[in-house]
Design a protein around this motif. Structure first.
Motif, PDB file in Angstrom:
ATOM      1  N   CYS A  11      -1.300  -3.626  -1.995  1.00 28.96           N
ATOM      2  CA  CYS A  11      -1.028  -5.057  -2.348  1.00 28.96           C
ATOM      3  C   CYS A  11       0.558  -5.459  -2.303  1.00 28.96           C
ATOM      4  O   CYS A  11       0.638  -6.732  -2.329  1.00 28.96           O
ATOM      5  N   ASP A  12       1.208  -4.567  -2.399  1.00 29.32           N
ATOM      6  CA  ASP A  12       2.593  -4.877  -1.948  1.00 29.32           C
ATOM      7  C   ASP A  12       3.330  -5.035  -0.646  1.00 29.32           C
ATOM      8  O   ASP A  12       3.008  -4.358   0.154  1.00 29.32           O
ATOM      9  N   ASP A  13       3.869  -6.350  -0.674  1.00 33.22           N
ATOM     10  CA  ASP A  13       4.248  -6.657   0.609  1.00 33.22           C
ATOM     11  C   ASP A  13       5.314  -5.901   1.076  1.00 33.22           C
ATOM     12  O   ASP A  13       5.231  -5.876   2.689  1.00 33.22           O
ATOM     13  N   ASP A  14       6.430  -5.510   0.459  1.00 34.85           N
ATOM     14  CA  ASP A  14       7.324  -4.679   1.028  1.00 34.85           C
ATOM     15  C   ASP A  14       6.833  -3.500   1.608  1.00 34.85           C
ATOM     16  O   ASP A  14       7.204  -2.738   2.670  1.00 34.85           O
ATOM     17  N   GLU A  15       6.107  -2.920   0.734  1.00 38.35           N
ATOM     18  CA  GLU A  15       5.357  -1.551   1.251  1.00 38.35           C
ATOM     19  C   GLU A  15       4.629  -1.675   2.470  1.00 38.35           C
ATOM     20  O   GLU A  15       4.705  -1.024   3.574  1.00 38.35           O
ATOM     21  N   ARG A  16       3.915  -2.699   2.585  1.00 35.68           N
ATOM     22  CA  ARG A  16       3.019  -3.087   3.748  1.00 35.68           C
ATOM     23  C   ARG A  16       3.881  -3.201   5.154  1.00 35.68           C
ATOM     24  O   ARG A  16       3.592  -2.658   6.182  1.00 35.68           O
ATOM     25  N   ASP A  17       5.060  -3.854   4.752  1.00 35.56           N
ATOM     26  CA  ASP A  17       6.078  -3.947   5.919  1.00 35.56           C
ATOM     27  C   ASP A  17       6.253  -2.795   6.095  1.00 35.56           C
ATOM     28  O   ASP A  17       6.617  -2.554   7.581  1.00 35.56           O
ATOM     29  N   SER A  18       6.863  -2.048   5.312  1.00 34.58           N
ATOM     30  CA  SER A  18       7.586  -0.732   5.789  1.00 34.58           C
ATOM     31  C   SER A  18       6.484   0.355   6.366  1.00 34.58           C
ATOM     32  O   SER A  18       6.829   0.960   7.311  1.00 34.58           O
ATOM     33  N   LEU A  19       5.157   0.357   6.356  1.00 28.86           N
ATOM     34  CA  LEU A  19       4.137   1.077   6.608  1.00 28.86           C
ATOM     35  C   LEU A  19       3.745   0.506   8.063  1.00 28.86           C
ATOM     36  O   LEU A  19       3.306   1.417   8.768  1.00 28.86           O
ATOM     37  N   THR A  20       3.948  -0.650   8.391  1.00 30.73           N
ATOM     38  CA  THR A  20       3.487  -1.269   9.694  1.00 30.73           C
ATOM     39  C   THR A  20       4.535  -1.449  10.630  1.00 30.73           C
ATOM     40  O   THR A  20       4.357  -2.074  11.683  1.00 30.73           O
TER      41      THR A  20
END
Length: 451
Positions: free
Chosen positions: A172-181
């Protein structure tokens, strides 16, 4: 007991044990080849059924078709469709022997090799060991990124990508999601361009179907190139067309940038730019790899072996080098020949003829490279071609690229599998099964766990 004893006697008479490496007894000159890439295989094909004993050593028991590694990495092809077992390849070649072992050292004074399985003697030695990824001494990047020089690298990229996409759906963390994708590809040569194009098509056609919970726009693809053009070894037309194709696929191309650091989560460039990304694929350089034992004064830039015009390694009378590892330095080729498949194949075929002439004490002509042109693809119906004076792009370039690569794959079954997969993908935009067979961890994470 009697049957066992008879069997041992038969085996003993059929094999000559040479310091733990058992080889068929032969009075023929022994040509030992290290490496079963394009050059090594071309040489074997030239020497089959000739009056020599050919012994091929490789750390894998299969040949790998490197030009399609990126398609395995992006789930377009399964790995077994672009690898082919040596033993199946050499079936019926009575003078060819394959041994699964990694050569550790060459002893030129005694014409001996030390391998992980024992020693073997040679009359003529051919180094066809190819290259490995060059991280230029940047340990943090080597630990946290992935190269693409082995089929295992391709599978690691696939598993890394799929695992990160699955994790992105969970967090649910936006920064982590950006990093992963976010995906960063370093190097604007053919491998980098083709990888970027394949990832962009994955993002456009596969991501919306497999991950409807977030938009395809969440997956950003960056291609970083240290100079101001892509495909620098090809024409300006090919470079500009490739850039247009990539931009049409929403790939963010960064020129005159080089990666200076990467900690596994954030990419830092020489200009200070920061990019959040858990996926970094390095295609920015290669260096030669070969066993120890060759005098360092015969090693030139790129860790390649300097050869004469007959592909004989400088300073040796019976050691040769072919393919990416060979650097034939002349006025016409001050940096050696291009490290591409067609060079390796031509050198392998040429050296086969040279060795047979040397054994018969006949004169030989120097190697002459014939440039048959260059091809690169960015995606479906998007490719560039430089064929002498003819330079074109688009559908026909893509069709030519597809035919050339399909015909170059070893084995009828493999060609059939690849052709079928491409046909399905062409009409449906579907790729092969996107399965996470094993858990992938970066080297840095593995090292930390061991500590």
């Amino acid at each position: 007991m009697k049957d066992s004893h008879t069997h041992k006697k038969i085996m003993s008479s059929a094999c000559k044990v040479t310091d733990n490496i058992c080889l068929p007894d032969s009075d023929l000159p022994r040509v030992v080849i290290i490496g079963g890439g394009f050059a090594g295989l071309a040489l074997v094909e030239k020497l089959k059924h000739k009056e020599v004993q050919v012994v091929l050593f490789d750390k894998n028991n299969f040949h790998q078709f490197q030009p399609l590694f990126y398609q395995v990495a992006t789930s377009a092809l399964e790995p077994d469709s672009i690898v082919f077992p040596f033993r199946k390849q050499f079936k019926g070649y009575k003078n060819v022997v394959f041994r699964l072992a990694e050569v550790e050292e060459i002893q030129p004074s005694s014409n001996t090799l030390t391998t992980t399985k024992g020693k073997v003697h040679y009359d003529y030695l051919v180094l066809a060991t190819g290259t490995t990824t060059n991280f230029f001494g940047m340990d943090s990047i080597a630990q946290n990124s992935l190269g693409m020089k082995d089929i295992r690298d391709s599978l690691n990229i696939r598993h890394m990508m799929l695992q990160n996409l699955e994790q992105a759906a969970i967090t649910c963390d936006d920064d982590e999601r950006d990093s992963l994708t976010n995906f960063v590809i370093v190097g604007g040569g053919p491998a980098g361009v083709e990888m970027a194009g394949a990832l962009a098509e994955f993002c456009k056609y596969i991501l919306p179907k497999d991950y409807p919970e977030y938009p395809a726009s969440i997956m950003n693809i960056y291609l970083i190139e240290a100079i101001d053009e892509l495909l620098s070894t090809m024409s300006d037309k090919a470079s500009s067309k490739t850039l247009k194709y990539l931009k049409d696929l929403n790939v963010k191309v960064l020129f005159n940038e080089s990666v200076s650091d990467y900690d596994g989560s954030e990419v830092t460039t020489n200009s200070g730019k920061k990019i959040l990304a858990r996926n970094l694929i390095w295609t920015a350089g290669v260096k030669g790899q070969f066993p120890k034992g060759i005098d360092e004064k015969h090693v030139v830039r790129g860790n390649r072996l300097k050869t004469d015009s007959f592909l004989m390694v400088e300073g040796y009378k019976n050691i040769f080098a072919v393919g990416d590892i060979a650097a034939m330095i002349t006025t016409d080729t001050p940096k050696g020949h291009p490290q591409v498949a067609q060079t390796a194949i031509q050198q392998g075929k040429y050296l086969g003829n040279v060795l047979l002439k040397i054994i018969k004490d006949e004169g030989v002509k120097p190697f002459e490279y014939k440039d048959k042109g260059s091809l690169a693809t960015v995606g479906k119906r998007k490719a560039v071609a430089d064929l002498g004076k003819f330079k074109f792009a688009g559908y026909f370039a893509w069709l030519l690229w597809s035919i050339v690569h399909l015909l170059s794959i070893s084995g009828f079954r493999n060609r059939l599998m690849v052709g079928f997969n491409w046909a399905v993908s062409y009409f449906t935009y579907e790729k092969s099964n996107r399965l996470i067979i094993r858990n992938f961890k970066h080297k840095s994470l593995v090292d930390n766990t061991e500590e």
